[in-house]
Design an enzyme around this catalytic site. Structure first.
Site, mmCIF file in Angstrom:
data_model
loop_
_atom_site.group_PDB
_atom_site.id
_atom_site.type_symbol
_atom_site.label_atom_id
_atom_site.label_comp_id
_atom_site.label_asym_id
_atom_site.label_seq_id
_atom_site.Cartn_x
_atom_site.Cartn_y
_atom_site.Cartn_z
ATOM 1 N N ALA A 180 128.390 41.909 50.246
ATOM 2 C CA ALA A 180 126.943 41.252 50.131
ATOM 3 C C ALA A 180 126.934 40.621 48.702
ATOM 4 O O ALA A 180 126.717 39.415 48.481
ATOM 5 C CB ALA A 180 125.844 42.048 50.180
ATOM 6 N N ILE A 183 129.477 53.838 41.905
ATOM 7 C CA ILE A 183 128.626 53.733 43.175
ATOM 8 C C ILE A 183 129.361 53.318 44.154
ATOM 9 O O ILE A 183 129.779 51.970 44.043
ATOM 10 C CB ILE A 183 127.382 53.026 42.764
ATOM 11 C CG1 ILE A 183 126.434 53.574 41.625
ATOM 12 C CG2 ILE A 183 126.576 52.892 44.280
ATOM 13 C CD1 ILE A 183 125.326 52.745 41.331
ATOM 14 N N LYS A 196 139.302 37.965 66.486
ATOM 15 C CA LYS A 196 138.382 38.501 67.245
ATOM 16 C C LYS A 196 137.962 37.493 68.226
ATOM 17 O O LYS A 196 137.406 36.618 67.571
ATOM 18 C CB LYS A 196 137.450 39.080 66.493
ATOM 19 C CG LYS A 196 136.216 39.874 67.279
ATOM 20 C CD LYS A 196 135.275 40.521 66.136
ATOM 21 C CE LYS A 196 133.968 41.153 67.023
ATOM 22 N NZ LYS A 196 133.103 41.503 66.074
#
Length: 267
Positions: free
Chosen positions: A14, A41, A77
């Site tokens: 993101a 993190i 895909k």
């Protein structure tokens, strides 16, 4: 004229998608873009099942698809399978393309429902070239000829989200984005009104190291923690749990069930 400073909090796919797109379309003479993240993190680093929109995003950035495939370990895909959809023994495919064609202005599925009621229809999946190819582990790039049946579908990717973030980081930094390593200790707000900010707007990020990152626009990509939008600005969380029959996702490793075949074609 002073450059406006855009600060992105959080990395992962993101954060780096945001950084990459801003660095591509904002003039570097007018805007400075920085991203703050901490290696301490972790991110939700799972295999990402994307939609065809990601192709459009990559194309907007000017990314070479072959390079992108290599760098992210991606596979093609053509559809999404939903086993156990509705009842345990059922299975449904959502194709990235058409299933059948409209006939005299009437959507194909209306004809299929009538034939199915009469016991004359084949499985709905069989009317989609994307689903048929996916079930046979085959892939070919869509045709540009609108009269070709192979122009009736699109495609997306399965990829490693962490590798995609790493790839976009390199892209963004090449375009001038500056990355700061560090954990945010506090989000500081304006206590006085300024030319471009009101009282209560975000003023800066204070890192655990003591470094302060000022900015004019802050974008929160800190994930579920919502460090800016929720913990600092307290914008509120709208709970949609009661609308969602499926309200959680579980990420687990799985063994390969087969080896995808390769169908050579001209792009």
């Amino acid at each position: 004229m002073k450059r406006q400073k855009v600060v992105i909090l959080g990395g992962g796919s993101a954060g780096w998608m945001t950084a990459a797109s801003l660095s591509r379309f904002l003039c570097s003479k007018q805007y400075e873009i920085v991203l703050v993240e901490s290696e301490k993190i972790g991110t939700v680093g799972v295999g990402e099942a994307t939609l065809p929109h990601l192709r459009s995003f990559n194309q907007l950035l000017g990314i070479d698809e072959n390079e992108f495939m290599r760098e992210t370990g991606a596979t093609y895909k053509l559809a999404i399978q939903f086993p156990g959809w509705g009842k345990q023994e059922s299975s449904y495919f959502h194709p990235f393309g058409l299933s059948g064609h409209d006939i005299q202005g009437v959507d194909f599925h209306h004809y299929w429902l009538r034939l199915n009621k009469l016991g004359k229809a084949k499985a709905f999946d069989q009317y989609s070239i994307a689903v048929e190819a996916a079930q046979q582990n085959k892939f070919s790039y869509p045709s540009d000829n609108p009269n070709d049946i192979q122009s009736n579908y699109g495609y997306a990717f399965h990829l490693d989200a962490s590798l995609y973030a790493k790839y976009l980081r390199k892209f963004a930094e090449t375009n001038g984005v500056t990355r700061f390593e560090g954990k945010v200790q506090q989000v500081l707000l304006h206590t006085e009104k300024h030319q471009y900010a009101n009282i209560g707007d975000v003023a800066s990020l204070l890192l655990a190291s003591g470094q302060k990152i000022d900015g004019d626009l802050f974008i929160d990509c800190s994930g579920f923690i919502g460090l800016i939008i929720e913990k600092a600005l307290k914008t509120g969380y709208e709970d949609w749990t009661h609308w969602l029959p499926c309200d959680r996702a579980i990420a687990v490793p799985t063994e390969r069930t087969n080896t995808p075949s390769i169908h050579k074609s001209q792009r």
